[in-house]
Design a protein around this motif. Sequence first.
Motif, mmCIF file in Angstrom:
data_model
loop_
_atom_site.group_PDB
_atom_site.id
_atom_site.type_symbol
_atom_site.label_atom_id
_atom_site.label_comp_id
_atom_site.label_asym_id
_atom_site.label_seq_id
_atom_site.Cartn_x
_atom_site.Cartn_y
_atom_site.Cartn_z
ATOM 1 N N GLU A 181 0.811 -1.237 0.070
ATOM 2 C CA GLU A 181 -0.017 0.041 0.074
ATOM 3 C C GLU A 181 0.945 1.286 0.058
ATOM 4 O OE1 GLU A 181 -3.287 2.149 -0.454
ATOM 5 O OE2 GLU A 181 -3.145 -0.021 -0.359
ATOM 6 N N GLN A 182 2.105 1.292 0.872
ATOM 7 C CA GLN A 182 2.803 2.749 0.861
ATOM 8 C C GLN A 182 3.484 2.934 -0.393
ATOM 9 O OE1 GLN A 182 2.825 0.008 2.915
ATOM 10 N NE2 GLN A 182 2.597 0.808 4.842
ATOM 11 N N GLN A 216 0.811 4.176 -2.859
ATOM 12 C CA GLN A 216 0.624 5.811 -2.393
ATOM 13 C C GLN A 216 1.614 6.496 -3.118
ATOM 14 O OE1 GLN A 216 0.062 5.895 1.667
ATOM 15 N NE2 GLN A 216 -1.682 4.734 1.789
ATOM 16 N N PHE A 217 2.888 5.962 -2.828
ATOM 17 C CA PHE A 217 4.072 6.871 -3.182
ATOM 18 C C PHE A 217 4.063 7.213 -4.875
ATOM 19 C CE2 PHE A 217 8.313 6.716 -5.113
ATOM 20 C CZ PHE A 217 8.742 7.968 -4.899
ATOM 21 N N LEU A 218 3.789 6.059 -5.453
ATOM 22 C CA LEU A 218 3.588 6.024 -7.120
ATOM 23 C C LEU A 218 2.348 6.671 -7.378
ATOM 24 C CD1 LEU A 218 5.163 2.646 -7.797
ATOM 25 C CD2 LEU A 218 6.447 4.768 -7.895
ATOM 26 N N ARG A 265 14.100 8.012 0.369
ATOM 27 C CA ARG A 265 13.635 9.028 1.330
ATOM 28 C C ARG A 265 12.104 8.692 1.541
ATOM 29 N NH1 ARG A 265 17.193 12.822 -1.156
ATOM 30 N NH2 ARG A 265 16.065 13.196 -2.657
ATOM 31 N N ALA A 266 11.246 8.148 0.799
ATOM 32 C CA ALA A 266 10.036 7.927 0.764
ATOM 33 C C ALA A 266 9.840 6.769 1.830
ATOM 34 C CB ALA A 266 9.317 7.885 -0.331
ATOM 35 N N GLY A 267 10.953 5.834 1.939
ATOM 36 C CA GLY A 267 11.058 4.735 2.826
ATOM 37 C C GLY A 267 10.647 3.425 2.111
ATOM 38 N N ILE A 268 10.965 3.547 0.817
ATOM 39 C CA ILE A 268 10.888 2.444 -0.293
ATOM 40 C C ILE A 268 12.066 2.044 -0.794
ATOM 41 C CG2 ILE A 268 9.851 1.833 -2.411
ATOM 42 C CD1 ILE A 268 7.957 3.875 -1.801
ATOM 43 N N VAL A 269 12.425 0.534 -0.566
ATOM 44 C CA VAL A 269 13.276 -0.082 -1.230
ATOM 45 C C VAL A 269 13.097 -0.824 -2.498
ATOM 46 C CG1 VAL A 269 15.416 -1.809 -1.001
ATOM 47 C CG2 VAL A 269 14.740 -0.355 0.804
#
Length: 761
Positions: free
Chosen positions: A106-107, A110-112, A177-181
């Motif tokens: 989900e995160q 939301q980011f994309l 920075r958005a907390g995504i790998v």
Amino acid sequence: MTTPDGAPLTEFDPGRGAAPPPNGPPTELDPGRAPLGRGAPTEVDPGRSRPRGASPGLPPGLAARFKVELDITGSGNQADVYHVIRRSDNAQRVLKVHRPGWRPVEQVVQFLSGPCPDHVVGYEETGVDEDRFYEVMAHLTGGTLLDMRDRHPSGVAPDVLTEIVRQLASGLADVHRAGIVHRDVKPANLLVGEREPLTLGIADFGIALHVPAGELWVDETRVGTVPYTPPESVTGQIRPAFDWWSLGVCVLELATGQELFADVEHKNIIRSRLISHPLNTSQIADEGIRLLCDGLLTINPDERWGAEQVTAWLRGERPGVSRAATPDTEATRTAEPYVFAGQEYWDRRTLAADLINDWQLSLSVLCGDDHGPRNRLLAWLAMFPDNGVRIPAPARRAPADVRLLHLIRAVDPTFPPWYRRWNITPGHLALLAQEGYQGTIPSTDIVTELWEHDLFRLLAIGGGTEHGQSGAGLAEVRAAWPQAQEDLAVQARAVGDTGARRAAELFLREERGRALSLALLAATAGAENKREIRRALDEQARAFRLDWFSRLIAEPDRHWIAMALVSHAEAESARLADEALARRAHEDWLRRTEGLRDWSRRQNRPQALSYAAAGVAAIAAVLFALIGLSDVVDFASDVQIIDSWVGVVAALLLGLVSESILAWDSGGRFHPAYSLLGAGRVAVGRLARSLIARRIAGPVAVAVVLGLIALTVFAPAVMPFAVAFSLLPWTVQRSLAWRNQDRREREILARPRNDRPSSNP
């Protein structure tokens, strides 16, 4: 598989925005996945398969809005990707449609879906159509960096590479920075929007995870694409350093124009190479690009370059690079290589890692019918200096896996203790034992082999490296395991319920692999394991509702034998439930048919008397035949023959009177439950089944026939009088049984409907 906060993780799709060239290496996901339509297989979560009825066609809502121009990936297991035309404005887009019920993290969605940073391919639209999540993305027409690599076999120019790094580093920094790998940065997923001026976008976030800043996410599955996955992925470490390694491999391939490890067929060998040795960057002509690759491809993730160092490099600075020492020393290398699977090996540790990583290949090569590879390996090992470690030879009839382990320990006795793809350490043994107790293949076999071939002694000397944890503590487990087995045997003998005690002893005796696993679990379980086991046992106790099982789990020391009895308790609970259901059905039948049964009992007395007469007639026929045979043989005296006929008359009169009284009393209930014919058939059937089960039916039948012949010839009066004296007590017994049955039924009828006994013994 989930994110750290529990959100579901979707699987990977092979491309987004542009079709990946067929020579691009496939992304790997969790073990057990099925292949897509082309190229090497893309793996999916264990146990997953394509849903029935799924097809590559668009759901109705999407089909009304988009026209498919090109099926980019074919029909995948987790999604279909299409180049489409939007009907409302004829705009070209890329549409990805997931399988029913599947959804990305989900995160990540939301980011994309929000205002996306430069150089990141975001979502213009997301939604759900017929339970299928979909994503609409821009259509980038410039191809991928994989195309660029293939067009420049001598390498991409340094200035173009620098611009590529500038854009991709900017995009990765924003993603992190958005907390995504991302976890799948590779040339096929780096899309080109325009060639002049060059514009790039990072695409395909299908296996991306949400890992907040400062956290280290551990995922035991191997994801991504070898060799773009870094060395630490073997131990499941997920953090931003993962993507910087992947960028380094991309830059290395673009700088040389060649796919890394293109000549190595087995991906597990590639993994072990990445762990054992820094990648060779000497073929990069440009010094600055070579330094960048050295920094990004540092084995230790804590010392690997990240956004800060890459930004400094782009400014013209030259950050330092960690030079990790390799295990190659004079003690581990030799002047001549050993060739395995087409690869040359000069040091023992690298060979040991590759033998373990591709266990099945090692089995077929070193433990097959051809002893040549094994003999050449032993000759190669003899060239090394004596390290003082002696590896005992396996038993002559040891399984192939055990023989391979002895060979690997001979190659490098200090290598971490791996066996059949398990890092055998005290911390991992509880999970292995739990799988073995559950009957999971091959975990049950592994536990059995550890015990039967005393492999802990062999594995305990293994050291800890980046390949895995050491064997410290295995000696203690080896000592505790037999004691745990003895404790299980003692607990089994102490079970109060007779049936459960027999089931526990049967489990320990006949289900050896699971019993060994249960004992190993008892010897290695930590506090968290024990809490989980207690929770599971409590739930099972509430479901089973068996007093003896509840008493077992009330004592922590007896949880292990309770686990051994779960299957028996489940079967016993089901049996009692069935009996209770049958009893309630019988009670309801009794209530419904009370008047009819009393009427039938009275009306069917003549029929019952006929069954009584038939039973006595059957006995008469047998006795007449026996006495007649004795008279024909003429061995017994006339007095004995007369006595025999007197006995026959007495037996028949006694049988007829007693059977008639019972038949008149029970009426329609007499046959077959209480009649001589019906009850006799049941008794003979039980006796026959018992004799057959003991495998003595034949000898007993022969003995009975011989006994009857002897009595008929030598003492013909014995059989009639034996029948006469046995009929009366048997008839009394059947009469009491009928009376008890009738009394129980009347008690049931006298009880209120809700007053029913519990099924719990």
